[in-house]
Structure formats: structure tokens, C-alpha cells
Design a protein around this motif. Structure first.
Motif, PDB file in Angstrom:
ATOM      1  N   UNK A 216       3.505  -4.999  11.858  1.00 26.76           N
ATOM      2  CA  UNK A 216       2.060  -5.124  12.125  1.00 26.76           C
ATOM      3  C   UNK A 216       1.238  -5.372  10.871  1.00 26.76           C
ATOM      4  N   UNK A 217       1.687  -4.847   9.735  1.00 27.98           N
ATOM      5  CA  UNK A 217       0.899  -4.963   8.506  1.00 27.98           C
ATOM      6  C   UNK A 217       1.544  -5.865   7.451  1.00 27.98           C
ATOM      7  N   UNK A 218       2.680  -6.457   7.764  1.00 32.10           N
ATOM      8  CA  UNK A 218       3.430  -7.168   6.724  1.00 32.10           C
ATOM      9  C   UNK A 218       3.701  -8.629   7.058  1.00 32.10           C
ATOM     10  N   UNK A 232      -3.776  -4.510   6.949  1.00 35.34           N
ATOM     11  CA  UNK A 232      -2.836  -5.538   6.512  1.00 35.34           C
ATOM     12  C   UNK A 232      -3.331  -6.216   5.235  1.00 35.34           C
ATOM     13  N   UNK A 233      -4.618  -6.473   5.158  1.00 35.42           N
ATOM     14  CA  UNK A 233      -5.181  -7.087   3.951  1.00 35.42           C
ATOM     15  C   UNK A 233      -5.065  -6.152   2.758  1.00 35.42           C
ATOM     16  N   UNK A 234      -5.301  -4.870   2.994  1.00 32.93           N
ATOM     17  CA  UNK A 234      -5.192  -3.902   1.899  1.00 32.93           C
ATOM     18  C   UNK A 234      -3.740  -3.753   1.456  1.00 32.93           C
ATOM     19  N   UNK A 235      -2.807  -3.735   2.396  1.00 30.68           N
ATOM     20  CA  UNK A 235      -1.384  -3.667   2.057  1.00 30.68           C
ATOM     21  C   UNK A 235      -0.997  -4.852   1.184  1.00 30.68           C
ATOM     22  N   UNK A 236      -1.428  -6.046   1.570  1.00 36.15           N
ATOM     23  CA  UNK A 236      -1.108  -7.253   0.800  1.00 36.15           C
ATOM     24  C   UNK A 236      -1.729  -7.195  -0.592  1.00 36.15           C
ATOM     25  N   UNK A 237      -2.957  -6.697  -0.676  1.00 36.10           N
ATOM     26  CA  UNK A 237      -3.641  -6.604  -1.968  1.00 36.10           C
ATOM     27  C   UNK A 237      -2.938  -5.615  -2.892  1.00 36.10           C
ATOM     28  N   UNK A 241      -1.055  -6.242  -6.524  1.00 40.33           N
ATOM     29  CA  UNK A 241      -1.432  -5.494  -7.729  1.00 40.33           C
ATOM     30  C   UNK A 241      -0.241  -4.749  -8.337  1.00 40.33           C
ATOM     31  N   UNK A 242       0.667  -4.261  -7.493  1.00 40.60           N
ATOM     32  CA  UNK A 242       1.822  -3.501  -7.976  1.00 40.60           C
ATOM     33  C   UNK A 242       3.046  -4.401  -8.196  1.00 40.60           C
ATOM     34  N   UNK A 243       2.870  -5.690  -7.952  1.00 36.88           N
ATOM     35  CA  UNK A 243       3.969  -6.649  -8.107  1.00 36.88           C
ATOM     36  C   UNK A 243       5.185  -6.229  -7.292  1.00 36.88           C
ATOM     37  N   UNK A 244       4.917  -5.968  -6.038  1.00 33.71           N
ATOM     38  CA  UNK A 244       5.981  -5.583  -5.112  1.00 33.71           C
ATOM     39  C   UNK A 244       5.716  -6.250  -3.775  1.00 33.71           C
ATOM     40  N   UNK A 245       6.330  -5.745  -2.712  1.00 35.15           N
ATOM     41  CA  UNK A 245       6.216  -6.353  -1.388  1.00 35.15           C
ATOM     42  C   UNK A 245       5.361  -5.488  -0.464  1.00 35.15           C
ATOM     43  N   UNK A 246       4.805  -6.081   0.586  1.00 40.55           N
ATOM     44  CA  UNK A 246       4.072  -5.273   1.568  1.00 40.55           C
ATOM     45  C   UNK A 246       4.946  -4.200   2.202  1.00 40.55           C
ATOM     46  N   UNK A 247       6.222  -4.510   2.436  1.00 42.83           N
ATOM     47  CA  UNK A 247       7.121  -3.496   3.010  1.00 42.83           C
ATOM     48  C   UNK A 247       7.204  -2.267   2.111  1.00 42.83           C
ATOM     49  N   UNK A 276      12.515  -4.148   0.793  1.00 42.21           N
ATOM     50  CA  UNK A 276      12.277  -2.712   0.637  1.00 42.21           C
ATOM     51  C   UNK A 276      12.853  -2.159  -0.671  1.00 42.21           C
ATOM     52  N   UNK A 277      13.379  -3.016  -1.515  1.00 41.08           N
ATOM     53  CA  UNK A 277      14.110  -2.567  -2.705  1.00 41.08           C
ATOM     54  C   UNK A 277      13.294  -1.613  -3.580  1.00 41.08           C
ATOM     55  N   UNK A 278      12.037  -1.928  -3.837  1.00 39.82           N
ATOM     56  CA  UNK A 278      11.260  -1.105  -4.758  1.00 39.82           C
ATOM     57  C   UNK A 278      11.002   0.297  -4.216  1.00 39.82           C
ATOM     58  N   UNK A 279      11.101   0.471  -2.903  1.00 48.33           N
ATOM     59  CA  UNK A 279      10.960   1.815  -2.338  1.00 48.33           C
ATOM     60  C   UNK A 279      12.193   2.659  -2.606  1.00 48.33           C
ATOM     61  N   UNK A 280      13.301   1.990  -2.968  1.00 54.86           N
ATOM     62  CA  UNK A 280      14.539   2.696  -3.306  1.00 54.86           C
ATOM     63  C   UNK A 280      14.593   2.988  -4.804  1.00 54.86           C
ATOM     64  N   UNK A 281      14.190   2.028  -5.621  1.00 55.11           N
ATOM     65  CA  UNK A 281      14.432   2.132  -7.065  1.00 55.11           C
ATOM     66  C   UNK A 281      13.209   2.556  -7.868  1.00 55.11           C
ATOM     67  N   UNK A 282      12.027   2.560  -7.254  1.00 56.69           N
ATOM     68  CA  UNK A 282      10.809   2.960  -7.964  1.00 56.69           C
ATOM     69  C   UNK A 282      10.144   4.127  -7.246  1.00 56.69           C
TER      70      UNK A 282
END
Length: 304
Positions: A216-218, A232-237, A241-247, A276-282
């Protein structure tokens, strides 16, 4: 749940095995080693396809944590769909899951849904027996309240280690329940208040199913519905900014909570798994303010 082909009785195919293999490889590539199943997913074919992979890949079983669930019986002929946590049914389900998964032991077994007719002493007896036989290492529950967990735990010497609940930016009742106390809106909230706190205090891992909110947001810009578009817009923003993915932003929103929630990402699409990689490693990189901004945007109005 996305593995194994169709939801009917048609057998899985070579293409279904290849799809499962690609999904598992993507998960392992980014550091995911816990795989969550249920005996009913694709009528057992999700477990069976995964068992095919375990049979083919030497050493894979030793690298992963294998979790499955039992307790839901799907409709069959004139018999309605139902929940069944009677000891005999639990034992039978575990034996069938072990066969489909081609393994000697299940690392974590979750009771999938509460059964109003279950005798907690009888249920606990089955769990203790499975543990003594070496068929299941640890136990937990799914979709249960603090009171239901406590009732079962009172009859079980082994600690319950997990409660899997629908939690995420798209399913916020778990967090809303706490702030709606002493407001008229509290009566409309279906989440059992105190469950998060109960699990947190006792070291019971909260596992969040539906963590990615079914996209829904990605999705691509402009594809979210009018109610979801601000979030969804805030998730994308935030992702930019964090140089990652919406997921990752969605998973960070869960992981930022002090209960140390473990998201179940659900998807079987390799490209989305890798997103989802950055949610595992960061570690979650959302500030206090950003976490609240996401919450308010998703709920569509200010907090009470």
C-alpha cells in the motif's frame, strides 16, 4: 505463504520449486535465516516445496531457523473452517509438517489461532510431549492476547517464545490501543490492550505479519489510494533521504519500537525481498519525530 503454487489441490510444479528457490536465495543473500510457514499455506504445498529445497541443498537446514504453525483447519465438504488446538490434532499436524519439510525437528511451532473449545491443559500436554520427543524445540502462539498466552503458559513448563500478530503502518491497532485509552475511540479498537506490554515484559518476541502492508505504501508514485497517499509520499521521501528503500522504511517503523518487533516480510518476490536488506543490516534510522510523522500520516489525522 506465497510458495507452492495454487491454493487448490493441484500439485506444485517445477516452476513453483524454482520460484521458491529464488525467494530463499534472495533471503539468504541479505542475511535472513528465519523462515515462517504454516501447515495450511497452499494446502501444505508451501511446506512441501520448501522441503524440496532442503532435500536438494546440502547444509541449508543447519543454516536456518524453521518455524511453522498449526491449529487452523480449512473447510472440507460439509465441515466448516475451524480452529483445533486439541492435543491429537496438534501432534498429527506436526508429524505431517515434518514429513513435508523433510526435517527431523521444527525449531519453533506456533499455535496459529485461538480455539475457544480448547482445554489449555490438553494443549500444553501435546506441546510438552512434542518437546520431550525432540520433534519441536520451542513454542509460541499467533493472533493471541496476553490473557490467552497466560492461560496456556500457566499449564506449560516450557516458556512461550513468540506471539505473531498483524502489525505495521497499515495495521496500527496494536499501537493505537495504548494512546486511545480513556477516549471514546477506544471501544472501536479491536486490539487487546496490554498484549504488547505483556510480551515485552516477559521476553516474548512479537512477530509482525503484514509488515509490508501488501504494498500500500511502497508502489510506484501515484499508485496509492487517496487515504494512503500522504503516508506513501512520506515513506518515499524518507527512503530517499536515508538512501534506502520504501520497504526498509516500513520495517524500520516497526523495528524502531522498543518492543524490538520482528517483521515477517511475507513477500516471495526476490526483488522485494532484496529491497528489505537495510532492515537486516542497519539499525533503524528514523528519529522520534519521523516515527510519529509516519504514524499520523497513515492514520489520516492527529493523535488524540
Amino acid at each position: 505463504m506465497g510458495l507452492g503454487g495454487t491454493w487448490d489441490d493441484a500439485p506444485y510444479t517445477a516452476a513453483d520449486i524454482a520460484h521458491a528457490e529464488a525467494a530463499v536465495e534472495a533471503a539468504l543473500d541479505i542475511g535472513i535465516t528465519v523462515f515462517d510457514h504454516a501447515d495450511i499455506y497452499r494446502r501444505g504445498k508451501s511446506e512441501a516445496v520448501f522441503g524440496e529445497l532442503l532435500g536438494r541443498a546440502a547444509g541449508l537446514r543447519e543454516r536456518i531457523v524453521l518455524q511453522t504453525k498449526c491449529g487452523i483447519r480449512q473447510a472440507d465438504g460439509r465441515r466448516p473452517g475451524m480452529y483445533d488446538l486439541r492435543s491429537g490434532h496438534i501432534v498429527r499436524c506436526v508429524e505431517e509438517s515434518l514429513t513435508r519439510l523433510r526435517t527431523d525437528v521444527i525449531d519453533v511451532l506456533l499455535l496459529h489461532r485461538p480455539d475457544p473449545l480448547a482445554d489449555p491443559q490438553d494443549t500444553a500436554k501435546a506441546l510438552a510431549s512434542l518437546h520431550v520427543q525432540g520433534l519441536v524445540r520451542r513454542f509460541g502462539v499467533s493472533n493471541m492476547s496476553a490473557a490467552q498466552i497466560k492461560e496456556l503458559q500457566d499449564h506449560l513448563d516450557l516458556p512461550l517464545v513468540a506471539d505473531q500478530l498483524e502489525m505495521g503502518l497499515g495495521s496500527r491497532d496494536w499501537v493505537e490501543a495504548g494512546v486511545l485509552v480513556n477516549t471514546p475511540a477506544a471501544a472501536e479498537n479491536g486490539f487487546p490492550h496490554g498484549t504488547v506490554e505483556y510480551c515485552r515484559a516477559r521476553g516474548i518476541q512479537l512477530q509482525a505479519w503484514g509488515a509490508l502492508a501488501q504494498g500500500r505504501y511502497t508502489g510506484p508514485p501515484g499508485t496509492a489510494g487517496p487515504l494512503d497517499a500522504p503516508a506513501a509520499e512520506l515513506v518515499a521521501d524518507l527512503a530517499e533521504r536515508r538512501r534506502t528503500t520504501p520497504e526498509t522504511i516500513l520495517l524500520w517503523w516497526l523495528q524502531r519500537h522498543p518492543a524490538r518487533i520482528a517483521p515477517v516480510i511475507g513477500t516471495s518476490r526476490p526483488e522485494r525481498i532484496r529491497a528489505c536488506r537495510d532492515a537486516v543490516v542497519r539499525e533503524p534510522e528514523l528519529t522520534h519525530e519521523e516515527w510519529y510523522e509516519l504514524w499520523v500520516a497513515a492514520r489520516g489525522g492527529p493523535l488524540p
